[in-house]
Design a protein around this motif. Sequence first.
Motif, PDB file in Angstrom:
ATOM      1  N   TYR A  75     -35.126  23.302  67.342  1.00  0.00           N
ATOM      2  CA  TYR A  75     -35.832  21.753  67.377  1.00  0.00           C
ATOM      3  C   TYR A  75     -34.698  20.834  65.912  1.00  0.00           C
ATOM      4  N   ILE A  76     -35.145  19.989  66.138  1.00  0.00           N
ATOM      5  CA  ILE A  76     -34.091  18.339  64.889  1.00  0.00           C
ATOM      6  C   ILE A  76     -35.261  18.297  63.579  1.00  0.00           C
ATOM      7  N   GLU A  77     -34.363  18.448  63.272  1.00  0.00           N
ATOM      8  CA  GLU A  77     -35.686  17.680  62.115  1.00  0.00           C
ATOM      9  C   GLU A  77     -35.086  16.522  61.807  1.00  0.00           C
ATOM     10  N   PHE A  78     -35.912  15.427  61.595  1.00  0.00           N
ATOM     11  CA  PHE A  78     -35.920  13.638  60.836  1.00  0.00           C
ATOM     12  C   PHE A  78     -36.205  13.990  59.410  1.00  0.00           C
ATOM     13  N   THR A  79     -35.981  13.614  58.800  1.00  0.00           N
ATOM     14  CA  THR A  79     -35.923  12.897  57.521  1.00  0.00           C
ATOM     15  C   THR A  79     -35.955  11.643  56.346  1.00  0.00           C
ATOM     16  N   PRO A  80     -36.492  10.559  56.743  1.00  0.00           N
ATOM     17  CA  PRO A  80     -36.400   9.386  56.534  1.00  0.00           C
ATOM     18  C   PRO A  80     -35.928   9.089  55.414  1.00  0.00           C
ATOM     19  N   LEU A  81     -34.750   8.448  55.106  1.00  0.00           N
ATOM     20  CA  LEU A  81     -34.491   7.875  53.313  1.00  0.00           C
ATOM     21  C   LEU A  81     -35.677   8.194  52.895  1.00  0.00           C
ATOM     22  N   ASN A  82     -36.523   6.749  52.991  1.00  0.00           N
ATOM     23  CA  ASN A  82     -37.167   6.209  52.085  1.00  0.00           C
ATOM     24  C   ASN A  82     -38.868   6.405  52.623  1.00  0.00           C
ATOM     25  N   LYS A  83     -39.588   6.466  51.849  1.00  0.00           N
ATOM     26  CA  LYS A  83     -41.549   6.695  52.500  1.00  0.00           C
ATOM     27  C   LYS A  83     -41.565   5.452  53.041  1.00  0.00           C
TER      28      LYS A  83
END
Length: 85
Positions: A75-83
């Motif tokens: 799997y790939i995790e994508f975490t936004p830099l901003n809310k």
Amino acid sequence: TFISFTTEKRPDTTRPFVVKTIPEDSDINVNILPTIRVYFSEAIARKTINSTNITLSDGNIMIPGKIKYIEDKRYIEFTPLNKLD
């Protein structure tokens, strides 16, 4: 009697496909700073994972974030830099 043979590794012609996402498409009350996971049917070549082909958008607006590949879990995790709004 002597038997001889060779084996041939055939190329993998089946493309990986998405089997699950967290959060799912219909989820509600999602955290405004989520870590989004995208699970695939098979491992993906690490060199093909980058911010050009792994993106998140809200309509026409691209949302910047960090990408992390968990190879053994596929799997790939994508975490936004901003809310998210």
